[in-house]
Design a protein around this motif. Structure first.
Motif, PDB file in Angstrom:
ATOM      1  N   MET A  48     -35.359 -13.822 -16.408  1.00  0.00           N
ATOM      2  CA  MET A  48     -35.506 -12.663 -16.733  1.00  0.00           C
ATOM      3  C   MET A  48     -33.937 -11.891 -15.624  1.00  0.00           C
ATOM      4  O   MET A  48     -33.666 -11.593 -16.248  1.00  0.00           O
ATOM      5  N   MET A  49     -33.918 -12.409 -14.498  1.00  0.00           N
ATOM      6  CA  MET A  49     -32.862 -12.496 -13.407  1.00  0.00           C
ATOM      7  C   MET A  49     -31.337 -12.535 -14.599  1.00  0.00           C
ATOM      8  O   MET A  49     -30.725 -11.734 -14.984  1.00  0.00           O
ATOM      9  N   GLY A  50     -31.733 -13.698 -14.893  1.00  0.00           N
ATOM     10  CA  GLY A  50     -30.490 -14.036 -15.738  1.00  0.00           C
ATOM     11  C   GLY A  50     -30.087 -13.352 -16.910  1.00  0.00           C
ATOM     12  O   GLY A  50     -28.951 -13.001 -17.696  1.00  0.00           O
ATOM     13  N   ASN A  51     -31.227 -12.750 -17.759  1.00  0.00           N
ATOM     14  CA  ASN A  51     -30.960 -11.859 -18.766  1.00  0.00           C
ATOM     15  C   ASN A  51     -30.118 -10.090 -18.138  1.00  0.00           C
ATOM     16  O   ASN A  51     -29.336  -9.644 -18.941  1.00  0.00           O
ATOM     17  N   VAL A  52     -31.048 -10.217 -17.397  1.00  0.00           N
ATOM     18  CA  VAL A  52     -30.562  -8.766 -16.664  1.00  0.00           C
ATOM     19  C   VAL A  52     -29.009  -9.602 -16.480  1.00  0.00           C
ATOM     20  O   VAL A  52     -27.628  -7.893 -16.447  1.00  0.00           O
ATOM     21  N   HIS A  53     -28.448 -10.287 -15.165  1.00  0.00           N
ATOM     22  CA  HIS A  53     -27.508 -10.373 -15.190  1.00  0.00           C
ATOM     23  C   HIS A  53     -26.291 -10.409 -16.498  1.00  0.00           C
ATOM     24  O   HIS A  53     -25.073  -9.820 -16.252  1.00  0.00           O
ATOM     25  N   LEU A  54     -26.463 -10.941 -17.283  1.00  0.00           N
ATOM     26  CA  LEU A  54     -25.936 -12.155 -18.777  1.00  0.00           C
ATOM     27  C   LEU A  54     -25.303 -10.098 -19.226  1.00  0.00           C
ATOM     28  O   LEU A  54     -24.702  -9.745 -19.807  1.00  0.00           O
ATOM     29  N   GLY A  55     -26.717  -9.217 -19.036  1.00  0.00           N
ATOM     30  CA  GLY A  55     -26.321  -7.472 -19.610  1.00  0.00           C
ATOM     31  C   GLY A  55     -25.584  -6.929 -18.704  1.00  0.00           C
ATOM     32  O   GLY A  55     -24.412  -6.297 -19.295  1.00  0.00           O
ATOM     33  N   LEU A  56     -25.500  -6.946 -17.937  1.00  0.00           N
ATOM     34  CA  LEU A  56     -24.678  -6.616 -16.534  1.00  0.00           C
ATOM     35  C   LEU A  56     -23.189  -6.822 -16.731  1.00  0.00           C
ATOM     36  O   LEU A  56     -22.134  -6.403 -17.071  1.00  0.00           O
ATOM     37  N   GLU A  57     -23.169  -8.339 -17.308  1.00  0.00           N
ATOM     38  CA  GLU A  57     -21.194  -8.928 -17.785  1.00  0.00           C
ATOM     39  C   GLU A  57     -21.270  -8.613 -18.561  1.00  0.00           C
ATOM     40  O   GLU A  57     -19.738  -8.422 -19.312  1.00  0.00           O
ATOM     41  N   CYS A  58     -21.990  -8.286 -19.791  1.00  0.00           N
ATOM     42  CA  CYS A  58     -21.656  -8.023 -21.487  1.00  0.00           C
ATOM     43  C   CYS A  58     -21.222  -6.038 -21.314  1.00  0.00           C
ATOM     44  O   CYS A  58     -20.027  -5.675 -21.028  1.00  0.00           O
ATOM     45  N   LEU A  59     -22.078  -5.529 -19.648  1.00  0.00           N
ATOM     46  CA  LEU A  59     -21.350  -3.847 -20.075  1.00  0.00           C
ATOM     47  C   LEU A  59     -20.302  -4.084 -19.199  1.00  0.00           C
ATOM     48  O   LEU A  59     -19.415  -3.729 -19.737  1.00  0.00           O
ATOM     49  N   ASN A  60     -20.192  -5.062 -17.849  1.00  0.00           N
ATOM     50  CA  ASN A  60     -18.203  -5.140 -17.616  1.00  0.00           C
ATOM     51  C   ASN A  60     -17.432  -5.513 -18.252  1.00  0.00           C
ATOM     52  O   ASN A  60     -16.246  -4.301 -18.648  1.00  0.00           O
ATOM     53  N   GLN A  61     -17.442  -6.630 -19.242  1.00  0.00           N
ATOM     54  CA  GLN A  61     -16.440  -7.079 -20.486  1.00  0.00           C
ATOM     55  C   GLN A  61     -16.784  -5.479 -21.695  1.00  0.00           C
ATOM     56  O   GLN A  61     -15.083  -5.378 -22.012  1.00  0.00           O
ATOM     57  N   ALA A  62     -17.454  -5.193 -22.172  1.00  0.00           N
ATOM     58  CA  ALA A  62     -17.177  -3.696 -22.578  1.00  0.00           C
ATOM     59  C   ALA A  62     -16.237  -2.570 -22.417  1.00  0.00           C
ATOM     60  O   ALA A  62     -15.433  -2.101 -22.918  1.00  0.00           O
ATOM     61  N   ARG A  63     -16.747  -2.184 -21.163  1.00  0.00           N
ATOM     62  CA  ARG A  63     -16.114  -1.438 -20.265  1.00  0.00           C
ATOM     63  C   ARG A  63     -14.852  -1.625 -20.084  1.00  0.00           C
ATOM     64  O   ARG A  63     -14.249  -0.891 -20.432  1.00  0.00           O
ATOM     65  N   ALA A  64     -14.108  -3.019 -20.466  1.00  0.00           N
ATOM     66  CA  ALA A  64     -12.899  -3.254 -20.086  1.00  0.00           C
ATOM     67  C   ALA A  64     -12.546  -3.304 -21.356  1.00  0.00           C
ATOM     68  O   ALA A  64     -11.474  -2.740 -21.787  1.00  0.00           O
ATOM     69  N   ALA A  65     -12.683  -3.707 -22.645  1.00  0.00           N
ATOM     70  CA  ALA A  65     -12.392  -3.568 -23.224  1.00  0.00           C
ATOM     71  C   ALA A  65     -12.185  -2.066 -23.647  1.00  0.00           C
ATOM     72  O   ALA A  65     -10.954  -2.004 -24.777  1.00  0.00           O
ATOM     73  N   LYS A  66     -13.315  -1.361 -23.962  1.00  0.00           N
ATOM     74  CA  LYS A  66     -12.914   0.045 -24.341  1.00  0.00           C
ATOM     75  C   LYS A  66     -11.377   0.580 -23.350  1.00  0.00           C
ATOM     76  O   LYS A  66     -10.719   1.450 -23.853  1.00  0.00           O
ATOM     77  N   ARG A  67     -11.408   0.106 -22.145  1.00  0.00           N
ATOM     78  CA  ARG A  67     -10.697   1.077 -20.759  1.00  0.00           C
ATOM     79  C   ARG A  67      -8.988   0.463 -22.015  1.00  0.00           C
ATOM     80  O   ARG A  67      -8.520   1.108 -22.763  1.00  0.00           O
ATOM     81  N   ILE A  68      -9.270  -0.634 -22.367  1.00  0.00           N
ATOM     82  CA  ILE A  68      -7.434  -1.693 -22.372  1.00  0.00           C
ATOM     83  C   ILE A  68      -7.460  -1.038 -24.423  1.00  0.00           C
ATOM     84  O   ILE A  68      -6.226  -0.336 -24.714  1.00  0.00           O
ATOM     85  N   MET A  69      -8.935  -0.885 -25.109  1.00  0.00           N
ATOM     86  CA  MET A  69      -8.737  -0.123 -26.357  1.00  0.00           C
ATOM     87  C   MET A  69      -7.677   1.326 -26.164  1.00  0.00           C
ATOM     88  O   MET A  69      -7.049   2.062 -27.360  1.00  0.00           O
ATOM     89  N   LYS A  74     -16.261  -7.438 -28.099  1.00  0.00           N
ATOM     90  CA  LYS A  74     -17.248  -7.443 -27.004  1.00  0.00           C
ATOM     91  C   LYS A  74     -18.110  -6.164 -27.236  1.00  0.00           C
ATOM     92  O   LYS A  74     -19.186  -6.155 -26.594  1.00  0.00           O
ATOM     93  N   LEU A  75     -17.813  -4.437 -27.527  1.00  0.00           N
ATOM     94  CA  LEU A  75     -18.868  -3.849 -27.771  1.00  0.00           C
ATOM     95  C   LEU A  75     -19.681  -4.019 -28.800  1.00  0.00           C
ATOM     96  O   LEU A  75     -20.859  -3.252 -28.660  1.00  0.00           O
ATOM     97  N   ALA A  76     -19.303  -4.541 -29.977  1.00  0.00           N
ATOM     98  CA  ALA A  76     -20.364  -5.171 -30.637  1.00  0.00           C
ATOM     99  C   ALA A  76     -21.771  -5.691 -29.821  1.00  0.00           C
ATOM    100  O   ALA A  76     -23.179  -5.530 -29.961  1.00  0.00           O
ATOM    101  N   ASN A  77     -21.317  -6.943 -29.421  1.00  0.00           N
ATOM    102  CA  ASN A  77     -21.471  -8.035 -28.198  1.00  0.00           C
ATOM    103  C   ASN A  77     -22.472  -6.930 -27.029  1.00  0.00           C
ATOM    104  O   ASN A  77     -23.816  -6.926 -27.180  1.00  0.00           O
ATOM    105  N   LEU A  78     -21.821  -6.237 -26.904  1.00  0.00           N
ATOM    106  CA  LEU A  78     -23.151  -5.196 -25.887  1.00  0.00           C
ATOM    107  C   LEU A  78     -24.258  -4.553 -26.591  1.00  0.00           C
ATOM    108  O   LEU A  78     -25.291  -4.048 -26.037  1.00  0.00           O
ATOM    109  N   LYS A  79     -23.814  -3.647 -27.824  1.00  0.00           N
ATOM    110  CA  LYS A  79     -24.713  -3.301 -28.357  1.00  0.00           C
ATOM    111  C   LYS A  79     -25.870  -4.409 -29.094  1.00  0.00           C
ATOM    112  O   LYS A  79     -27.166  -3.966 -29.194  1.00  0.00           O
TER     113      LYS A  79
END
Length: 70
Positions: A1-22, A34-39
Motif C-alpha cells: 500500500m505504501m509503495g502505491n502511494v509513494h509511486l503516486g507521489l513520484e508521478c505527481l512530482n515528475q508531472a509537475r516538473a514536466a508541466k513547469r518545463i513545458m 509524464k502528464l498522461a502517466n499521472l492521469k
C-alpha cells in the motif's frame, strides 16, 4: 500500500516538473507522457491503495485462523 502511494507521489512530482518545463521550453512527447502517466496512475492504480487500506482496516483475521495451518 505504501509503495502505491509513494509511486503516486513520484508521478505527481515528475508531472509537475514536466508541466513547469513545458511552460518554459515547450511540449515534447516525453513531457506529455509524464502528464498522461499521472492521469493513468490516479485513475487506475491509486484506487488500489485505497482498497488495500480499507481491507486492512476491516479487521478480518480469517487468515490467522490456526485451523487453516493444522
Amino acid at each position: 500500500m505504501m509503495g502505491n502511494v509513494h509511486l503516486g507521489l513520484e508521478c505527481l512530482n515528475q508531472a509537475r516538473a514536466a508541466k513547469r518545463i513545458m511552460a518554459a521550453e515547450g511540449e515534447t512527447p516525453h513531457r506529455k507522457a509524464k502528464l498522461a502517466n499521472l492521469k493513468f496512475y490516479v485513475a487506475n492504480l491509486l484506487p488500489m491503495a485505497m482498497a488495500h487500506g480499507k481491507r486492512v482496516q476491516s479487521g478480518d483475521a480469517s487468515a490467522l485462523d490456526e485451523s487453516l495451518y493444522a
